[in-house]
Design a protein around this motif. Structure first.
Motif, short mmCIF file in Angstrom:
data_model
loop_
_atom_site.label_atom_id
_atom_site.label_comp_id
_atom_site.label_asym_id
_atom_site.label_seq_id
_atom_site.Cartn_x
_atom_site.Cartn_y
_atom_site.Cartn_z
N LEU A 41 45.12 30.99 41.22
CA LEU A 41 44.96 32.40 40.88
C LEU A 41 45.85 33.24 41.79
O LEU A 41 45.89 33.00 43.01
N PRO A 42 46.56 34.21 41.24
CA PRO A 42 47.37 35.09 42.08
C PRO A 42 46.49 35.74 43.14
O PRO A 42 45.35 36.12 42.85
N ASN A 43 46.98 35.81 44.36
CA ASN A 43 46.27 36.47 45.48
C ASN A 43 45.04 35.73 45.99
O ASN A 43 44.22 36.31 46.70
N HIS A 44 44.87 34.47 45.58
CA HIS A 44 43.77 33.67 46.13
C HIS A 44 44.36 32.37 46.68
O HIS A 44 45.17 31.73 46.02
N TYR A 45 43.91 32.00 47.87
CA TYR A 45 44.48 30.83 48.54
C TYR A 45 44.05 29.53 47.84
O TYR A 45 44.90 28.71 47.49
N LEU A 46 42.76 29.35 47.63
CA LEU A 46 42.28 28.10 47.03
C LEU A 46 42.28 28.19 45.50
O LEU A 46 41.98 29.25 44.94
N LYS A 72 36.20 36.95 38.64
CA LYS A 72 36.29 38.34 38.14
C LYS A 72 37.72 38.63 37.69
O LYS A 72 37.95 39.22 36.63
N ASP A 73 38.67 38.18 38.50
CA ASP A 73 40.08 38.35 38.12
C ASP A 73 40.37 37.64 36.79
O ASP A 73 41.04 38.18 35.91
N MET A 74 39.83 36.41 36.67
CA MET A 74 40.09 35.63 35.44
C MET A 74 39.59 36.38 34.20
O MET A 74 40.22 36.34 33.14
N ALA A 75 38.46 37.05 34.34
CA ALA A 75 37.90 37.77 33.19
C ALA A 75 38.85 38.86 32.70
O ALA A 75 38.86 39.21 31.52
#
Ligand SMILES: Cc1cc2nc3c(=O)[nH]c(=O)nc-3n(C[C@H](O)[C@H](O)[C@H](O)COP(=O)(O)OP(=O)(O)OC[C@H]3O[C@@H](n4cnc5c(N)ncnc54)[C@H](O)[C@@H]3O)c2cc1C
Ligand code: FES
Length: 242
Positions: A41-46, A72-75
């Motif tokens: 995910l953009p802006n997430h490390y894992l 939440k981003d994915m939604a």
């Protein structure tokens, strides 16, 4: 395991906080129902691990619940945008045809069962599904599966089906569970594994790498530590040291 870029074909809200997303591309590496994918995910490390809900050689459907920032981003992801995913992860369910399969899902644990039900149907077997959730709105993808399985439902608040747990429901229906496949909250899986003799549970764990390199997802089993991402996520219920 394969690193692929998949295109979001649809991202449909199916309840207050649950989404069904179709990802298109080369998904030929997915070999078995019960596998998972790991999404960058953009802006997430894992990466975020999510079960394969349904699949073919050119698409994967995932069903996800908003839990924290990543989901939440994915939604909010738009149709047409691209996601980098590691696919073909985990072992998946051992689809047995010598037994009557009993599928047991709790909450978002329904996710891997769409593919399991389709697989059984393709083998001429109609499985029974015991499906529990907090309340009526959390019972999802019923339109997609209702023709393919005998479905029994329950809710914690009694807003649909029996008021109680899936274990209460199975006892209420007086069903003989010969072999189960279960996915859902840890406590539910533990109760099922202790109640019934033979079957498989799909476990969750906080994951680092997602492909066996960091040992971050190890659990204790009767055969020593095993990694949820590599030897799992599906384990025999009796091999897990709960
Ligand atoms: C093999 C596997 C398959 C999964 N399949 C699905 C699926 O099909 N659909 C779905 O909705 N979810 C699934 N999950 C859970 C999903 O990975 C997490 O909900 C997601 O990573 C949370 O990301 P986030 O950024 O929204 O939350 P974060 O901000 O990372 O975390 C929010 C909260 O959730 C907790 N949390 C995060 N990840 C997990 C986890 N893996 N297990 C338990 N608690 C966690 C955190 O401790 C925190 O309290 C699966 C997990 C695994 C390991
Ligand atoms: S998450 Fe790294 S070994 Fe499982």
């Amino acid at each position: 395991m394969k690193d692929v870029e998949l295109v979001i074909k649809s991202n449909i809200k199916v309840s207050k906080d649950i989404y069904l997303m179709r990802l298109e591309g080369d998904t030929s590496e997915v070999k078995n129902c019960g596998e998972f994918i790991n999404i960058t995910l953009p802006n997430h490390y894992l990466r975020r691990p999510i079960s394969v809900c349904d699949y073919s050689s050119d698409h994967i459907d995932i069903l996800f619940k908003i839990l924290g920032h990543g989901t939440k981003d994915m939604a909010g992801f738009e149709v047409g945008s691209k996601l980098k995913c590691l696919i073909g992860l985990g072992n998946g369910f051992n689809i047995r045809t010598d037994i009557k399969p009993t599928l047991i899902a709790g909450g978002i644990g329904i996710a891997p069962f769409m593919a399991v039900i389709k697989k059984y149907n393709s083998l001429g077997i109609r499985p029974q599904l015991f499906y529990g959730a907090r309340s009526k709105d959390d019972l999802v993808i019923l339109d997609e599966i209702k023709e393919m399985a005998d479905i029994f439902m329950c809710t914690d608040d009694g807003s649909y089906g029996l008021k109680g747990t899936v274990l209460d429901l199975i006892k209420h229906e007086n069903i003989n569970v010969e072999y189960y496949y279960a996915c859902g909250p840890y406590k539910m899986l533990e109760a099922i594994a202790k109640e019934f003799n033979d079957g498989e549970v799909s476990l969750e764990a906080r994951m680092g790498c997602g492909f066996g390199a960091c040992m971050g997802c190890s659990i204790k089993t009767t055969e020593g530590p095993k990694r949820v991402c590599k030897e799992g996520p599906v384990f025999k219920g009796k091999e897990v040291l709960w």
